[in-house]
Design a protein around this motif. Structure first.
Motif, PDB file in Angstrom:
ATOM      1  N   GLY A   1       1.569 -20.548 -23.402  1.00 35.72           N
ATOM      2  CA  GLY A   1       2.720 -20.365 -24.289  1.00 35.72           C
ATOM      3  C   GLY A   1       2.890 -21.517 -25.251  1.00 35.72           C
ATOM      4  O   GLY A   1       3.143 -21.316 -26.450  1.00 35.72           O
ATOM      5  N   ASP A   2       2.728 -22.736 -24.739  1.00 27.49           N
ATOM      6  CA  ASP A   2       2.807 -23.918 -25.607  1.00 27.49           C
ATOM      7  C   ASP A   2       1.742 -23.862 -26.703  1.00 27.49           C
ATOM      8  O   ASP A   2       2.011 -24.145 -27.871  1.00 27.49           O
ATOM      9  CB  ASP A   2       2.629 -25.195 -24.782  1.00 27.49           C
ATOM     10  CG  ASP A   2       3.826 -25.515 -23.906  1.00 27.49           C
ATOM     11  OD1 ASP A   2       4.906 -24.933 -24.142  1.00 27.49           O
ATOM     12  OD2 ASP A   2       3.684 -26.331 -22.980  1.00 27.49           O
ATOM     13  N   LYS A   3       0.532 -23.488 -26.301  1.00 29.14           N
ATOM     14  CA  LYS A   3      -0.589 -23.413 -27.240  1.00 29.14           C
ATOM     15  C   LYS A   3      -0.310 -22.402 -28.353  1.00 29.14           C
ATOM     16  O   LYS A   3      -0.709 -22.601 -29.515  1.00 29.14           O
ATOM     17  CB  LYS A   3      -1.854 -23.027 -26.465  1.00 29.14           C
ATOM     18  CG  LYS A   3      -3.109 -22.890 -27.288  1.00 29.14           C
ATOM     19  CD  LYS A   3      -4.280 -22.523 -26.373  1.00 29.14           C
ATOM     20  CE  LYS A   3      -5.536 -22.233 -27.167  1.00 29.14           C
ATOM     21  NZ  LYS A   3      -6.667 -21.852 -26.269  1.00 29.14           N
ATOM     22  N   LEU A   4       0.388 -21.321 -28.008  1.00 30.44           N
ATOM     23  CA  LEU A   4       0.676 -20.250 -28.967  1.00 30.44           C
ATOM     24  C   LEU A   4       2.057 -20.396 -29.603  1.00 30.44           C
ATOM     25  O   LEU A   4       2.518 -19.495 -30.303  1.00 30.44           O
ATOM     26  CB  LEU A   4       0.568 -18.891 -28.260  1.00 30.44           C
ATOM     27  CG  LEU A   4      -0.812 -18.556 -27.675  1.00 30.44           C
ATOM     28  CD1 LEU A   4      -0.759 -17.259 -26.887  1.00 30.44           C
ATOM     29  CD2 LEU A   4      -1.863 -18.478 -28.782  1.00 30.44           C
ATOM     30  N   ASN A   5       2.709 -21.534 -29.338  1.00 31.18           N
ATOM     31  CA  ASN A   5       4.043 -21.815 -29.875  1.00 31.18           C
ATOM     32  C   ASN A   5       5.041 -20.723 -29.491  1.00 31.18           C
ATOM     33  O   ASN A   5       5.858 -20.268 -30.305  1.00 31.18           O
ATOM     34  CB  ASN A   5       3.993 -21.961 -31.402  1.00 31.18           C
ATOM     35  CG  ASN A   5       5.241 -22.635 -31.950  1.00 31.18           C
ATOM     36  OD1 ASN A   5       5.884 -23.434 -31.266  1.00 31.18           O
ATOM     37  ND2 ASN A   5       5.602 -22.307 -33.189  1.00 31.18           N
ATOM     38  N   LEU A   6       4.958 -20.305 -28.224  1.00 33.30           N
ATOM     39  CA  LEU A   6       5.816 -19.246 -27.703  1.00 33.30           C
ATOM     40  C   LEU A   6       6.698 -19.806 -26.594  1.00 33.30           C
ATOM     41  O   LEU A   6       6.192 -20.406 -25.635  1.00 33.30           O
ATOM     42  CB  LEU A   6       4.959 -18.101 -27.152  1.00 33.30           C
ATOM     43  CG  LEU A   6       5.706 -16.903 -26.558  1.00 33.30           C
ATOM     44  CD1 LEU A   6       6.487 -16.164 -27.640  1.00 33.30           C
ATOM     45  CD2 LEU A   6       4.715 -15.951 -25.878  1.00 33.30           C
ATOM     46  N   SER A   7       7.992 -19.633 -26.710  1.00 33.54           N
ATOM     47  CA  SER A   7       8.923 -20.108 -25.693  1.00 33.54           C
ATOM     48  C   SER A   7       8.921 -19.167 -24.494  1.00 33.54           C
ATOM     49  O   SER A   7       9.084 -17.949 -24.650  1.00 33.54           O
ATOM     50  CB  SER A   7      10.337 -20.190 -26.286  1.00 33.54           C
ATOM     51  OG  SER A   7      11.265 -20.598 -25.307  1.00 33.54           O
TER      52      SER A   7
ATOM     53  N   SER B   1      11.918 -18.357 -18.867  1.00 37.52           N
ATOM     54  CA  SER B   1      11.967 -17.813 -17.504  1.00 37.52           C
ATOM     55  C   SER B   1      10.743 -18.250 -16.705  1.00 37.52           C
ATOM     56  O   SER B   1      10.844 -18.613 -15.527  1.00 37.52           O
ATOM     57  CB  SER B   1      12.056 -16.287 -17.539  1.00 37.52           C
ATOM     58  OG  SER B   1      13.251 -15.865 -18.160  1.00 37.52           O
ATOM     59  N   ALA B   2       9.581 -18.206 -17.342  1.00 37.65           N
ATOM     60  CA  ALA B   2       8.358 -18.629 -16.663  1.00 37.65           C
ATOM     61  C   ALA B   2       8.403 -20.112 -16.334  1.00 37.65           C
ATOM     62  O   ALA B   2       7.970 -20.537 -15.256  1.00 37.65           O
ATOM     63  CB  ALA B   2       7.141 -18.321 -17.522  1.00 37.65           C
ATOM     64  N   ALA B   3       8.923 -20.922 -17.255  1.00 34.16           N
ATOM     65  CA  ALA B   3       9.016 -22.360 -17.014  1.00 34.16           C
ATOM     66  C   ALA B   3       9.947 -22.650 -15.843  1.00 34.16           C
ATOM     67  O   ALA B   3       9.656 -23.517 -15.002  1.00 34.16           O
ATOM     68  CB  ALA B   3       9.521 -23.065 -18.274  1.00 34.16           C
TER      69      ALA B   3
END
Length: 286
Positions: A248-254, A257-259
């Motif tokens: 998600g970080d790599k794709l700039n996606l927040s 919930s997963a975090a």
């Protein structure tokens, strides 16, 4: 294709290799702890001395190891798969790794003249034993087609997902959802029982409604029985959650919930539940 190698004989790999042997494949096995090969040799497997030797002697070599670091170790180096793969032979890594690790392995194998397929699986110990895994394949399509007879022994579904990285990403998506569901399920079960509800009745109500699913039924029975016999080690789920959040970080996606669910599994690891089943995350909120 009947002569295959299998590297990594943990909970999943042992069951998968066993099914291949029973289906009539000529299987050469290797494990870092050689004692784990004994039972399979009794069933008819040949014991290999190194990943290099296994890859050099088999048409297709499968691997099922714990994490990206282990996947790289058995591929690279003087005794690794790439050193023995040779021209045209196939390597299929069924471990759960991130897309960049999978691409590194693919590059290493293809530069050595081999063909590569990533094929992480969705499923735990019982589906591995029953041959009902979902195999998420991506990479060399010719290798995929040659491997289908083996995939059909190990799994009930094996879609071809395209280029290397797509199988890894699909697996992280599935396990991220699973980890998130199990985390909130654990909180709900704990909340209900703290409020005076009967645990079995909570499960009955869940099973009758829109959120019914096999995982809630199976893991719910485990946590009520306080039986955390391992079919999917908790430490591996935390690894998968970490890799999903990193993607998600790599794709700039927040992925809030997963975090948050990842933190729950990290807390469970810290509490000493790493080698217990993923259901043991419940013990951090109970």
């Amino acid at each position: 294709m009947k002569k295959v190698g299998f590297l990594g004989l943990g909970i999943m790999g042992k069951a998968m290799a066993t099914n291949l042997i029973k289906a009539g494949f000529e299987v050469t096995v290797w494990n870092r702890n050689a004692k784990k090969t004994t039972e399979l040799v009794v069933l008819g497997a040949t014991q290999g001395s190194t990943p290099k030797e296994v890859a050099a002697s088999c048409d297709i070599t499968f691997a099922m190891v714990s994490d990206p670091a282990a996947a790289l170790v058995i591929c690279q180096g003087p005794d690794g798969v790439a050193a023995g793969i040779g021209e045209g032979r196939g390597y299929i890594d069924m471990s759960t790794v991130d897309d960049s690790t999978s691409q590194t392995i693919a590059d290493t194998i293809t530069k050595a003249g081999g063909r590569f397929l990533e094929a992480p699986v969705s499923g735990t110990k019982k589906p591995a034993e029953d041959g009902t895994l979902i195999i998420l394949a991506a990479g060399d399509q010719s290798l995929y087609e040659e491997a289908l007879p083996a995939f059909n022994v190990m799994g009930k579904m094996s879609p071809f997902l395209g280029e290397v990285g797509q199988g890894a990403s699909m697996k992280l998506v599935v396990n991220m959802m699973m980890g998130g569901m199990l985390s909130i399920f654990s909180e709900g079960m704990s909340l209900g029982q703290k409020a005076g509800l009967d645990g079995e009745q909570i499960l009955d109500v869940i099973a009758a409604g829109a959120i019914a699913n096999p995982m809630f039924a199976g893991k719910g029975a485990m946590l009520l029985a306080e039986d955390y016999t391992t079919s999917f080690p908790l430490k591996h789920m935390q690894k998968d959650m970490r890799l999903a959040v990193a993607l998600g970080d790599k794709l700039n996606l927040s992925l809030p919930s997963a975090a948050t669910a990842n933190e729950a599994f990290k807390q469970a690891k810290k509490a000493g539940f790493s080698d217990e089943d993923i259901a043991a995350v419940y013990k951090t909120v109970n």
